[in-house]
Design a protein around this motif. Structure first.
Motif, PDB file in Angstrom:
ATOM      1  N   SER A 188      34.348 -43.918 -31.043  1.00 29.57           N
ATOM      2  CA  SER A 188      34.724 -42.539 -30.065  1.00 29.57           C
ATOM      3  C   SER A 188      35.542 -42.681 -29.696  1.00 29.57           C
ATOM      4  N   TYR A 189      36.587 -42.680 -30.272  1.00 31.05           N
ATOM      5  CA  TYR A 189      37.759 -43.087 -29.524  1.00 31.05           C
ATOM      6  C   TYR A 189      39.435 -42.154 -30.662  1.00 31.05           C
ATOM      7  N   PHE A 190      39.781 -41.210 -30.287  1.00 27.47           N
ATOM      8  CA  PHE A 190      40.812 -40.810 -30.630  1.00 27.47           C
ATOM      9  C   PHE A 190      41.792 -41.237 -30.705  1.00 27.47           C
ATOM     10  N   VAL A 191      42.743 -41.778 -31.519  1.00 23.80           N
ATOM     11  CA  VAL A 191      43.747 -42.678 -31.522  1.00 23.80           C
ATOM     12  C   VAL A 191      45.089 -41.245 -32.022  1.00 23.80           C
ATOM     13  N   THR A 192      46.204 -41.255 -31.048  1.00 28.55           N
ATOM     14  CA  THR A 192      47.904 -40.505 -31.272  1.00 28.55           C
ATOM     15  C   THR A 192      48.006 -40.889 -31.848  1.00 28.55           C
ATOM     16  N   ASP A 193      48.455 -41.723 -31.992  1.00 24.83           N
ATOM     17  CA  ASP A 193      49.851 -42.560 -32.390  1.00 24.83           C
ATOM     18  C   ASP A 193      49.517 -42.526 -33.329  1.00 24.83           C
ATOM     19  N   TYR A 194      50.126 -41.868 -34.718  1.00 27.58           N
ATOM     20  CA  TYR A 194      50.235 -41.870 -35.896  1.00 27.58           C
ATOM     21  C   TYR A 194      50.914 -43.227 -37.100  1.00 27.58           C
ATOM     22  N   ASP A 195      50.194 -44.358 -37.186  1.00 33.92           N
ATOM     23  CA  ASP A 195      50.623 -45.320 -37.950  1.00 33.92           C
ATOM     24  C   ASP A 195      50.308 -45.397 -39.418  1.00 33.92           C
ATOM     25  N   PRO A 196      50.727 -44.979 -40.323  1.00 31.02           N
ATOM     26  CA  PRO A 196      50.235 -44.893 -41.588  1.00 31.02           C
ATOM     27  C   PRO A 196      49.492 -46.396 -41.990  1.00 31.02           C
ATOM     28  N   THR A 197      48.572 -45.976 -42.650  1.00 30.53           N
ATOM     29  CA  THR A 197      47.045 -46.894 -42.741  1.00 30.53           C
ATOM     30  C   THR A 197      48.487 -47.610 -44.430  1.00 30.53           C
ATOM     31  N   ILE A 198      47.596 -48.118 -44.430  1.00 30.29           N
ATOM     32  CA  ILE A 198      47.680 -49.068 -45.975  1.00 30.29           C
ATOM     33  C   ILE A 198      46.498 -48.981 -46.444  1.00 30.29           C
ATOM     34  N   GLU A 199      45.307 -49.483 -45.779  1.00 32.46           N
ATOM     35  CA  GLU A 199      44.199 -50.101 -45.793  1.00 32.46           C
ATOM     36  C   GLU A 199      43.427 -50.630 -44.880  1.00 32.46           C
ATOM     37  N   ASP A 200      42.175 -49.983 -44.258  1.00 30.85           N
ATOM     38  CA  ASP A 200      41.419 -50.474 -42.770  1.00 30.85           C
ATOM     39  C   ASP A 200      39.936 -50.452 -44.248  1.00 30.85           C
ATOM     40  N   SER A 201      38.455 -50.841 -43.341  1.00 36.14           N
ATOM     41  CA  SER A 201      37.148 -51.262 -43.489  1.00 36.14           C
ATOM     42  C   SER A 201      36.733 -51.097 -41.992  1.00 36.14           C
ATOM     43  N   TYR A 202      35.982 -50.375 -41.797  1.00 33.75           N
ATOM     44  CA  TYR A 202      35.244 -50.761 -41.038  1.00 33.75           C
ATOM     45  C   TYR A 202      33.197 -50.286 -41.311  1.00 33.75           C
ATOM     46  N   THR A 203      32.482 -51.147 -40.686  1.00 27.49           N
ATOM     47  CA  THR A 203      31.098 -51.559 -40.852  1.00 27.49           C
ATOM     48  C   THR A 203      30.280 -50.556 -39.962  1.00 27.49           C
ATOM     49  N   LYS A 204      29.413 -49.434 -39.840  1.00 25.33           N
ATOM     50  CA  LYS A 204      28.385 -48.642 -38.369  1.00 25.33           C
ATOM     51  C   LYS A 204      27.249 -48.326 -39.418  1.00 25.33           C
ATOM     52  N   GLN A 205      26.588 -49.378 -38.225  1.00 25.47           N
ATOM     53  CA  GLN A 205      24.750 -48.955 -38.721  1.00 25.47           C
ATOM     54  C   GLN A 205      24.500 -47.516 -38.080  1.00 25.47           C
TER      55      GLN A 205
END
Length: 195
Positions: free
Chosen positions: A35-52
């Motif tokens: 629930s947060y807006f990222v303002t900086d553009y930082d190109p992603t290589i690969e990120d993983s997340y988990t949410k229930q």
């Protein structure tokens, strides 16, 4: 799959967020997870997340892979395309090229999966930037409302709809009562909506 306390199995889904560079894949994913807006553009290589979360009164664990949009990381695509169970195809309404590029991702996913259809939804991001819009409402007329990671508009809905599409697909693939002979799969293409 985990948990058999009440006789049910916890549902687990591997979602992959794909699209061109700078369309807001990470912003959508982080907005959904934190629930947060990222303002900086930082190109992603690969990120993983988990949410229930609970979707339509059914608990689910979402394993979400946020992928690189830049072409130089294209070699990594086939690996995540092989393992993904559902794909959010993200484009920016302020970038016509990103909208046209989505079809390349769709075709590649179907080729890697060797399928005529697979769970995918189309997500038009940056809907808050109406003045800079390059993808016309006509292009999106038969689709659900657009999303905006910045103002958290239709973000949860996009991920929840992806899970619904996967559930429907899996139920069709593995019906509760198996038939003596398997029917030819539907060749209607992928389920794509804008949320």
């Amino acid at each position: 799959m985990a948990g058999w306390k009440d006789g049910s199995v916890q549902e687990k889904y591997r979602l992959v967020v794909v699209g061109g560079g700078g369309v807001g894949k990470s912003a959508l994913t982080i907005q959904f997870i934190q629930s947060y807006f990222v303002t900086d553009y930082d190109p992603t290589i690969e990120d993983s997340y988990t949410k229930q979360c609970v979707i339509d009164e059914r608990a689910a664990r979402l394993d979400i892979l946020d992928t690189a949009g830049q072409e130089e990381f294209g070699a990594m695509r086939e690996q995540y395309m092989r393992t993904g169970e559902g794909f959010l195809l993200v484009f920016s309404v302020t970038d016509r090229g990103s909208f046209e590029e989505i079809y390349k991702f769709q075709r590649q996913i179907l080729r890697v999966k060797d399928r005529d259809e697979f769970p995918m939804i189309l997500v038009g991001n940056k809907a808050d930037l109406e003045q800079q819009r390059q993808v016309s409402p006509t292009d999106c007329r038969d689709m659900n409302p657009l999303a905006s990671a910045k103002i958290r508009m239709n973000v949860d809905q996009a991920f929840h709809e992806m899970v619904r599409v996967i559930r429907k697909f899996q139920e069709q693939e593995c019906p509760p009562s198996p038939e003596p002979t398997r029917k030819e799969k539907d060749k209607s293409g992928c389920h794509c909506v804008i949320v």
